[in-house]
Design an enzyme around this catalytic site. Structure first.
Site, PDB file in Angstrom:
ATOM      1  N   ASP A  64       0.923  -1.138   0.056  1.00  0.00           N
ATOM      2  CA  ASP A  64      -0.174  -0.080   0.057  1.00  0.00           C
ATOM      3  C   ASP A  64       0.941   1.256  -0.152  1.00  0.00           C
ATOM      4  O   ASP A  64       1.809   1.300   0.624  1.00  0.00           O
ATOM      5  CB  ASP A  64      -0.822   0.060   1.176  1.00  0.00           C
ATOM      6  N   VAL A  76      -9.539   0.381   4.365  1.00  0.00           N
ATOM      7  CA  VAL A  76      -9.809   0.827   5.586  1.00  0.00           C
ATOM      8  C   VAL A  76      -8.662   0.258   6.469  1.00  0.00           C
ATOM      9  O   VAL A  76      -7.790  -0.778   6.653  1.00  0.00           O
ATOM     10  CB  VAL A  76     -10.755  -0.069   6.056  1.00  0.00           C
ATOM     11  N   ALA A  77      -7.942   1.350   7.258  1.00  0.00           N
ATOM     12  CA  ALA A  77      -6.816   1.310   8.200  1.00  0.00           C
ATOM     13  C   ALA A  77      -7.175   2.129   9.493  1.00  0.00           C
ATOM     14  O   ALA A  77      -7.010   1.549  10.455  1.00  0.00           O
ATOM     15  CB  ALA A  77      -5.773   2.148   7.363  1.00  0.00           C
ATOM     16  N   HIS A  90      -7.223  10.677   3.895  1.00  0.00           N
ATOM     17  CA  HIS A  90      -6.287   9.570   4.815  1.00  0.00           C
ATOM     18  C   HIS A  90      -6.441   9.994   6.406  1.00  0.00           C
ATOM     19  O   HIS A  90      -6.427  11.343   6.629  1.00  0.00           O
ATOM     20  CB  HIS A  90      -4.949   9.390   4.483  1.00  0.00           C
ATOM     21  N   HIS A 109      -9.554   5.083  -1.494  1.00  0.00           N
ATOM     22  CA  HIS A 109      -8.808   5.124  -0.227  1.00  0.00           C
ATOM     23  C   HIS A 109      -9.508   6.040   0.750  1.00  0.00           C
ATOM     24  O   HIS A 109     -10.425   6.684   0.407  1.00  0.00           O
ATOM     25  CB  HIS A 109      -7.574   5.711  -0.630  1.00  0.00           C
ATOM     26  N   GLY A 110      -9.097   5.984   1.693  1.00  0.00           N
ATOM     27  CA  GLY A 110      -9.508   6.948   3.127  1.00  0.00           C
ATOM     28  C   GLY A 110     -11.058   6.695   3.316  1.00  0.00           C
ATOM     29  O   GLY A 110     -11.594   7.251   3.532  1.00  0.00           O
ATOM     30  N   ALA A 111     -11.335   5.161   3.433  1.00  0.00           N
ATOM     31  CA  ALA A 111     -12.756   4.886   3.684  1.00  0.00           C
ATOM     32  C   ALA A 111     -13.063   4.922   5.167  1.00  0.00           C
ATOM     33  O   ALA A 111     -14.326   5.057   5.679  1.00  0.00           O
ATOM     34  CB  ALA A 111     -13.263   3.687   3.188  1.00  0.00           C
ATOM     35  N   SER A 112     -12.175   4.983   5.895  1.00  0.00           N
ATOM     36  CA  SER A 112     -12.345   5.162   7.604  1.00  0.00           C
ATOM     37  C   SER A 112     -13.177   6.438   8.083  1.00  0.00           C
ATOM     38  O   SER A 112     -12.769   7.559   7.491  1.00  0.00           O
ATOM     39  CB  SER A 112     -11.027   5.060   8.295  1.00  0.00           C
ATOM     40  N   GLU A 172      -2.522   5.613  -8.468  1.00  0.00           N
ATOM     41  CA  GLU A 172      -3.467   6.665  -7.930  1.00  0.00           C
ATOM     42  C   GLU A 172      -3.336   7.858  -8.592  1.00  0.00           C
ATOM     43  O   GLU A 172      -2.014   8.387  -8.947  1.00  0.00           O
ATOM     44  CB  GLU A 172      -3.402   6.994  -6.335  1.00  0.00           C
TER      45      GLU A 172
END
Length: 284
Positions: A82, A231-232, A180, A208-211, A134
Site C-alpha cells: 500500500d 480501511v486502516a 487519509h 482510499h480513505g474509507a475510515s 493513484e
C-alpha cells in the site's frame, strides 16, 4: 496456499457490483482477526501494508506469517503493498513473494506519475504482480507522507483515461473527496465525478480513505463502480481504544493472550461492518 494478486479478485467484484475490502494490518492480532472474520463471512479480502508496516514487521516475516495463516485457514489471500513509491523497494518485496502492489506517484505532475507508474507496471507484470496506482490526491497522512493541501485534489476523468492507457495498470485509485486518517467533519463525496470516471475507465476503481465515511456513501460508491475499499484508521482506533479501556479497568493485566481478546473482538466488529457495506460476504 500461496499469496495471490488482486487482478481477478477486483475484476470479479467489478462484474458483480461489489467491492473487496482491503484492511491495513500491523501485527499478528490484526492478521488473524481479518482472516478469521473474512473466513467466517466467506468474503474475499486483501491484507495491506504501508512501507513502514513492512519495516516494522519485516517483509520476509510478514510474508511467512500471512502465507502460513492463509494455509491454516485454507484461504487464498492477497498481501498488498500500500502506498509504495520506491521501485527498488517494490522489486525486493515482489521477490519475497508479494503479488499485489500500489505505486503512489500521485504527488507528482501527471506525466511524471505516468512515467513512474509505467516503470513499476513493467516490473510487476513480469512477476505476475498486479498494480494499482493513484490519480488525484487525498489530503491527510498516509505513512510518512503528509498532504495538508493540494491544488487539484480530485481525479480528472479525461486524465484518468490517459493515465490508464499509458501505464497499463490493473486498478485505479481515484480521489473524489475522501482523505487519509480521521475526518474533522463528514466528507462530501463527488458522486458525479465517480459516475463520469466509471463510464470512461474500464479497469476496477479503488476508494482510499474509507475510515469514517458514512456507510451509505461507501455503499453508493460500490454500486457506482468502486471495487476495492481501503480501511486502516478505524481498525487501529478500535484496537487501541479497547486496549486502553482494558488496562484502565484492570491495571494488573499483563498477558497479551488475555488483554488482546477484547481488542480483537473490537476489530472484528469493524471488519464485519465493512464486509457488509462492500457486499462481499458469500463471494468465495
Amino acid at each position: 496456499m500461496t499469496l495471490t494478486h488482486t487482478k481477478f479478485l477486483l475484476e470479479d467484484a467489478q462484474k458483480y457490483r461489489y467491492a473487496v475490502p482491503a484492511f491495513n494490518i500491523h501485527n499478528l492480532e490484526s492478521v488473524h482477526c481479518v482472516l478469521d472474520t473474512a473466513k467466517e463471512m466467506d468474503s474475499p479480502v486483501i491484507l495491506a501494508g504501508t512501507p513502514s508496516t513492512y519495516s516494522y514487521a519485516g517483509t520476509s516475516e510478514l510474508v511467512a506469517l500471512v502465507s502460513a495463516a492463509a494455509k491454516e485457514r485454507n484461504m487464498q489471500v492477497a498481501l498488498h503493498l500500500d502506498h509504495h513509491t520506491d521501485i527498488n523497494d517494490i522489486e525486493a518485496k515482489i521477490r519475497a513473494g508479494i503479488r499485489s502492489a500500489m505505486v503512489d506517484g500521485s504527488h507528482f505532475p501527471l506525466q511524471n506519475n505516468i512515467s513512474i507508474t509505467k516503470s513499476v507496471v513493467d516490473l510487476c507484470h513480469r512477476y505476475g504482480c498486479s498494480v494499482e496506482a493513484e490519480l488525484g490526491q487525498l489530503i491527510g497522512q498516509e505513512d510518512d507522507l503528509i498532504i495538508e493541501s493540494v491544488d487539484e485534489p480530485y481525479t480528472d476523468p479525461m486524465q484518468a483515461v490517459e493515465f490508464v492507457s499509458k501505464t497499463g495498470i490493473d486498478s485505479l485509485a481515484i480521489a473524489i473527496g475522501t482523505a487519509h486518517g480521521l475526518y474533522k467533519e463528514i466528507p462530501k463525496l463527488d458522486f458525479d465525478r465517480l459516475e463520469k470516471i466509471s463510464k470512461v475507465v474500464s479497469i476496477p476503481l479503488v476508494l482510499h480513505g474509507a475510515s469514517g465515511v458514512p456507510a451509505d456513501d461507501i455503499s453508493r460508491c460500490v454500486s457506482m463502480g468502486i471495487t476495492k475499499v481501503n480501511v486502516a484508521t478505524e481498525l487501529k482506533i478500535a484496537y487501541a481504544n479497547t486496549l486502553k479501556r482494558v488496562f484502565a479497568d484492570d491495571p494488573t493485566v499483563n498477558d497479551p493472550r488475555v488483554y488482546n481478546i477484547e481488542a480483537k473482538n473490537a476489530m472484528a466488529q469493524v471488519i464485519r461492518q465493512k464486509i457488509d457495506i462492500c457486499r462481499s460476504a458469500g463471494r468465495l
